[in-house]
Structures are given as C-alpha cells and as structure tokens.
Scaffold this motif. Structure first.
Motif, PDB file in Angstrom:
ATOM      1  N   MET A   1     -39.674  10.574  36.961  1.00 17.04           N
ATOM      2  CA  MET A   1     -38.705  11.656  36.735  1.00 17.04           C
ATOM      3  C   MET A   1     -38.802  12.133  35.289  1.00 17.04           C
ATOM      4  N   PRO A   2     -38.508  13.429  35.052  1.00 21.16           N
ATOM      5  CA  PRO A   2     -38.589  13.955  33.686  1.00 21.16           C
ATOM      6  C   PRO A   2     -37.502  13.370  32.794  1.00 21.16           C
ATOM      7  N   THR A   3     -37.781  13.338  31.506  1.00 21.88           N
ATOM      8  CA  THR A   3     -36.800  12.869  30.538  1.00 21.88           C
ATOM      9  C   THR A   3     -36.607  13.921  29.454  1.00 21.88           C
ATOM     10  N   ILE A   4     -35.415  13.935  28.875  1.00 19.28           N
ATOM     11  CA  ILE A   4     -35.158  14.800  27.728  1.00 19.28           C
ATOM     12  C   ILE A   4     -34.591  13.950  26.599  1.00 19.28           C
ATOM     13  N   THR A   5     -34.868  14.357  25.383  1.00 15.94           N
ATOM     14  CA  THR A   5     -34.319  13.693  24.208  1.00 15.94           C
ATOM     15  C   THR A   5     -33.218  14.572  23.635  1.00 15.94           C
ATOM     16  N   VAL A   6     -32.029  13.998  23.472  1.00 19.59           N
ATOM     17  CA  VAL A   6     -30.888  14.780  23.004  1.00 19.59           C
ATOM     18  C   VAL A   6     -30.418  14.268  21.657  1.00 19.59           C
ATOM     19  N   ASN A   7     -30.047  15.201  20.786  1.00 18.30           N
ATOM     20  CA  ASN A   7     -29.474  14.876  19.494  1.00 18.30           C
ATOM     21  C   ASN A   7     -28.020  14.467  19.686  1.00 18.30           C
ATOM     22  N   CYS A   8     -27.659  13.273  19.225  1.00 23.18           N
ATOM     23  CA  CYS A   8     -26.314  12.753  19.479  1.00 23.18           C
ATOM     24  C   CYS A   8     -25.224  13.628  18.886  1.00 23.18           C
ATOM     25  N   GLU A   9     -25.444  14.121  17.683  1.00 18.34           N
ATOM     26  CA  GLU A   9     -24.424  14.949  17.039  1.00 18.34           C
ATOM     27  C   GLU A   9     -24.151  16.209  17.857  1.00 18.34           C
ATOM     28  N   GLU A  10     -25.217  16.858  18.328  1.00 19.26           N
ATOM     29  CA  GLU A  10     -25.055  18.054  19.158  1.00 19.26           C
ATOM     30  C   GLU A  10     -24.376  17.702  20.471  1.00 19.26           C
ATOM     31  N   LEU A  11     -24.782  16.581  21.055  1.00 20.23           N
ATOM     32  CA  LEU A  11     -24.197  16.128  22.315  1.00 20.23           C
ATOM     33  C   LEU A  11     -22.714  15.843  22.161  1.00 20.23           C
ATOM     34  N   PHE A  12     -22.342  15.095  21.121  1.00 18.79           N
ATOM     35  CA  PHE A  12     -20.940  14.723  20.921  1.00 18.79           C
ATOM     36  C   PHE A  12     -20.078  15.946  20.643  1.00 18.79           C
ATOM     37  N   THR A  13     -20.615  16.883  19.870  1.00 15.77           N
ATOM     38  CA  THR A  13     -19.874  18.124  19.593  1.00 15.77           C
ATOM     39  C   THR A  13     -19.616  18.884  20.883  1.00 15.77           C
ATOM     40  N   MET A  47     -42.216   0.011  16.663  1.00 15.29           N
ATOM     41  CA  MET A  47     -41.240   0.774  17.426  1.00 15.29           C
ATOM     42  C   MET A  47     -39.837   0.418  16.948  1.00 15.29           C
ATOM     43  N   VAL A  48     -39.087   1.434  16.533  1.00 14.10           N
ATOM     44  CA  VAL A  48     -37.713   1.218  16.058  1.00 14.10           C
ATOM     45  C   VAL A  48     -36.782   2.189  16.772  1.00 14.10           C
ATOM     46  N   VAL A  49     -35.527   1.776  16.896  1.00  6.93           N
ATOM     47  CA  VAL A  49     -34.530   2.611  17.572  1.00  6.93           C
ATOM     48  C   VAL A  49     -34.008   3.674  16.609  1.00  6.93           C
ATOM     49  N   ASP A  50     -33.995   4.925  17.085  1.00  3.89           N
ATOM     50  CA  ASP A  50     -33.389   6.029  16.339  1.00  3.89           C
ATOM     51  C   ASP A  50     -32.000   6.253  16.921  1.00  3.89           C
ATOM     52  N   GLU A  51     -30.967   5.833  16.196  1.00  2.49           N
ATOM     53  CA  GLU A  51     -29.607   5.890  16.717  1.00  2.49           C
ATOM     54  C   GLU A  51     -29.020   7.291  16.724  1.00  2.49           C
ATOM     55  N   THR A  52     -29.771   8.273  16.240  1.00  9.93           N
ATOM     56  CA  THR A  52     -29.277   9.656  16.239  1.00  9.93           C
ATOM     57  C   THR A  52     -29.654  10.399  17.524  1.00  9.93           C
ATOM     58  N   LYS A  53     -30.389   9.724  18.427  1.00  3.09           N
ATOM     59  CA  LYS A  53     -30.860  10.384  19.636  1.00  3.09           C
ATOM     60  C   LYS A  53     -30.689   9.474  20.844  1.00  3.09           C
ATOM     61  N   PHE A  54     -30.524  10.099  22.009  1.00  2.85           N
ATOM     62  CA  PHE A  54     -30.546   9.405  23.291  1.00  2.85           C
ATOM     63  C   PHE A  54     -31.690   9.967  24.132  1.00  2.85           C
ATOM     64  N   LYS A  55     -32.216   9.144  24.992  1.00  2.63           N
ATOM     65  CA  LYS A  55     -33.239   9.569  25.937  1.00  2.63           C
ATOM     66  C   LYS A  55     -32.631   9.536  27.334  1.00  2.63           C
ATOM     67  N   VAL A  56     -32.615  10.690  28.005  1.00  2.05           N
ATOM     68  CA  VAL A  56     -31.949  10.812  29.309  1.00  2.05           C
ATOM     69  C   VAL A  56     -32.980  11.143  30.382  1.00  2.05           C
ATOM     70  N   GLU A  57     -32.940  10.384  31.462  1.00  4.26           N
ATOM     71  CA  GLU A  57     -33.831  10.624  32.608  1.00  4.26           C
ATOM     72  C   GLU A  57     -33.052  11.390  33.669  1.00  4.26           C
ATOM     73  N   LEU A  65     -30.750  20.500  34.095  1.00  2.00           N
ATOM     74  CA  LEU A  65     -30.480  19.385  33.189  1.00  2.00           C
ATOM     75  C   LEU A  65     -31.667  19.079  32.282  1.00  2.00           C
ATOM     76  N   LEU A  66     -32.650  19.955  32.263  1.00  2.00           N
ATOM     77  CA  LEU A  66     -33.860  19.706  31.482  1.00  2.00           C
ATOM     78  C   LEU A  66     -33.731  20.151  30.021  1.00  2.00           C
ATOM     79  N   CYS A  67     -32.522  20.492  29.598  1.00  4.83           N
ATOM     80  CA  CYS A  67     -32.275  20.844  28.196  1.00  4.83           C
ATOM     81  C   CYS A  67     -30.869  20.392  27.854  1.00  4.83           C
ATOM     82  N   VAL A  68     -30.609  20.228  26.568  1.00  7.49           N
ATOM     83  CA  VAL A  68     -29.308  19.721  26.137  1.00  7.49           C
ATOM     84  C   VAL A  68     -28.195  20.705  26.487  1.00  7.49           C
TER      85      VAL A  68
END
Length: 355
Positions: A1-13, A47-57, A65-68
């Motif tokens: 399934m496709p995945t998108i990467t979302v910016n947490c700040e934009e998502l929370f806003t 490989m390190v975790v970037d806490e400013t982003k989430f990966k959504v499948e 749902l293919l964009c934030v």
C-alpha cells in the motif's frame, strides 16, 4: 500500500491539537490507517527517528488520502473537529474572462485518445503545499495511473500560455521543444535518447517509444505544454509564484483520468482565493461534442439498514449507522421511518463503487 510522510506541525495545526505517536497511531487505527515513526539516515549512515514527521500507510484506492491536505480534511471530520466536508464546485468563468478550451485531434486515437482538463484559479503556493502538490502527482502516477500507462498528469503556469489548447499526436521527428529543466530544444527522437539515461524518466519511455506518433499538447501560439506521458515543457513550468494552474490529464482510460483530475483539484483548490471552487475547461472531442471538466459529481444512494446489518453481522440503529457513515465523509440521513439511509457519495470518494 502507498505511504505518505506528513509534517507533524502541519498535521497538528490542521487537526487542532498535538498528538504523540501513540495517540496518533490509535486515531489512525480507529479510522483504518497505519502509522509509524519516520526514520532516515543521519550523516553517519545510521537510521534515526525524525520526531517531526509521521509515516502513514493508506489503502491503495483512497486517492484522497495520498496528501496531507486530504488526510487532515478526512480525519478532522472523523474526530468531529470539522462538522461537514467542503462542497466542491466546478464553475464557469464570468465577465470578460473566456473559458479555456482543449481540442482533441483525431491522430491521438493512435496512441492516447482521452484528455481532461481544469484550472486552479488564484492559487497561493507555499514551499510546503507546492511540494505536496508535486508529491501527490507522483503518488497518483505510481498508483491509479499505473506508472503513467493509463493516465499522465501535466500542470502548467496558465499565465505563460494562450488558449485554446490543442491535443494532437505527431511523428516524433516533427516534435521539437525545450523540455522541463533543459536549456535547449530537442526533437522527440532526441529526447528518447536523452532520457534513456535518466533514472526517473527512463521507465516511461516504452509507453510511446515504438508508436508511429507521439502525444503533444500546445497552445494557440504553438508553445508546447507537454509530450505526455514523458515530459512537460520548460516554458510553462509552475513555480511558487504561479497563480493560475492549467491541469491536463491524457489517458488510455477515461474513467481513471476523471478520477485523477477530480482528486488533484479537490485536494488543492483549498488554496485558491475561492476555496474548493475549480474553473471548468471545455474539452472538444474528436467528434465535435463538448464536455466540461472536472465533473466533481455527487451522487446519492439509498441503502437498507437491516440488509447492511445482516451482511456485516452487526446490529446498530439507523441513526448510529448514519452517524458512522457521515464521519467517513459519506453524509447520510435516515429515511423511510428508519428502514433506509440516503447516503451522499462525494467526488473525492472514488473508492465507493456502489452501496
């Protein structure tokens, strides 16, 4: 399934509150999505975790749902922070501004016979939503467009062009223009050689390489917009300064072309001066008939409450069923004394084939 990467700040806003990864995972699970931490390599190759982003499948058929933008819009309705989904409208120009036209010529039948188009008028791009706009096109190309074999999207700065537009197909030796991000003109034959070494475009060359004619779109001044499904022209390249976007999609599958166009304009018309309004384009088909796109069609279905309960193996009231469907962007109301529901399917829900 496709995945998108979302910016947490934009998502929370957009959602009106902050979430931990665990909290957002629970929300996505309730909705039917999967989320995980976003990881990327650091300078040491670890490989390190970037806490400013989430990966959504997301499910393969949920193109909305293919964009934030679509994710925020849909989850806002699901959690109740937004009561109603926006109403999408295709409008015709008023005043002295003429309606844009795209004329399809007979030669296109040999290679890619269908085309649809629309205009996003008075749009405001930022670095973030511009990137999202480009990313959604790529996601659609890889998904419903089947790597551009079924549909190819072209987006152009309308203010650099002059309609009406022509969609034709010509022998490759007769096609010559400056392709995107190049500094000189190439014939179509030369472009096939040029892009045979390009890791991004090379996979698309076989779609038309052996055809006697190649698709080509140009304006009334013979300025080339694109040679689908390979490359757009440099002349009409969009940028952060672009205010009016002409969108064309050429296809071998008209139904999918309409879905792709509807998806793109519904997601990004929120950034137009009049949000969720899209300017229609008149497409003149080979037989002379004229069709306005995008369709942005709403339809209503009536479902039997008892039948739904029986088929799913549940036992909920008509009111509860209507509420759950509405939370999933399928606005519903109880009719026939509670025996049935009237469900409205919006243009963003191409995954709903029938109810």
């Amino acid at each position: 399934m496709p995945t998108i990467t979302v910016n947490c700040e934009e998502l929370f806003t957009g959602l009106g509150r902050k979430y931990t990864l665990k909290e957002f995972d629970e929300l996505c699970f309730d909705f039917g999505l999967e989320v995980e931490a976003f990881e990327e390599k650091n300078d040491q190759g670890q490989m390190v975790v970037d806490e400013t982003k989430f990966k959504v499948e997301v499910p393969a058929n949920r193109y909305d749902l293919l964009c934030v933008e679509g994710l925020i819009r849909t989850l806002s309705i699901f959690i109740g922070s937004t009561k109603h989904a926006p109403r999408y409208k295709a409008i015709t120009p008023t005043g002295q501004r003429p309606m844009q036209q795209l004329k399809i010529l007979p030669a296109t039948k040999q290679v890619r016979p269908f085309a649809v188009a629309a205009v996003l008028r008075d749009i405001t791009f930022t670095a973030d939503n511009y990137k999202s706009f480009i990313d959604l096109q790529e996601k659609l190309h890889q998904n419903i467009c089947r790597k551009r074999t079924l549909v190819a999207i072209g987006t152009h700065d309308l203010d650099t062009l002059k309609g009406p537009f022509i969609y034709d197909a010509k022998p490759p030796a007769q096609i010559k223009f400056k392709p995107l991000n190049q500094t000189k003109e190439f014939t179509a034959t030369e472009m096939m050689e040029l892009y045979s070494l390009d890791s991004h475009l090379k996979p698309y060359l076989p779609i038309i390489r052996d055809k006697p004619v190649y698709p080509i779109i140009y304006d009334s001044n013979d300025v080339v917009l694109s040679m689908p499904p390979i490359i757009n022209g440099e002349h009409s390249k969009i940028s952060l300064k672009t205010k009016n976007v002409f969108i064309e999609s050429t296809a071998t599958d008209l139904t999918k072309a309409k879905i792709v166009l509807d998806t793109l304009v519904t997601m990004f018309s929120q950034y137009c001066a009049k949000p969720f309004e899209v300017e229609a384009v008149e497409v003149i088909q080979v037989d002379g008939t004229k069709v306005l796109y995008p369709e942005l069609a709403y339809r209503k279905e009536v479902i039997d409450v008892m039948d739904v309960n029986d088929k799913i193996g549940i036992n909920i009231s008509a009111e509860s069923m209507a509420n759950l469907l509405t939370r999933m962007c399928l606005e519903s109301k109880v009719i026939a004394g509670g025996k049935s529901l009237e469900v409205e399917v919006p243009p963003v829900r191409a995954d709903i084939l029938c109810l």
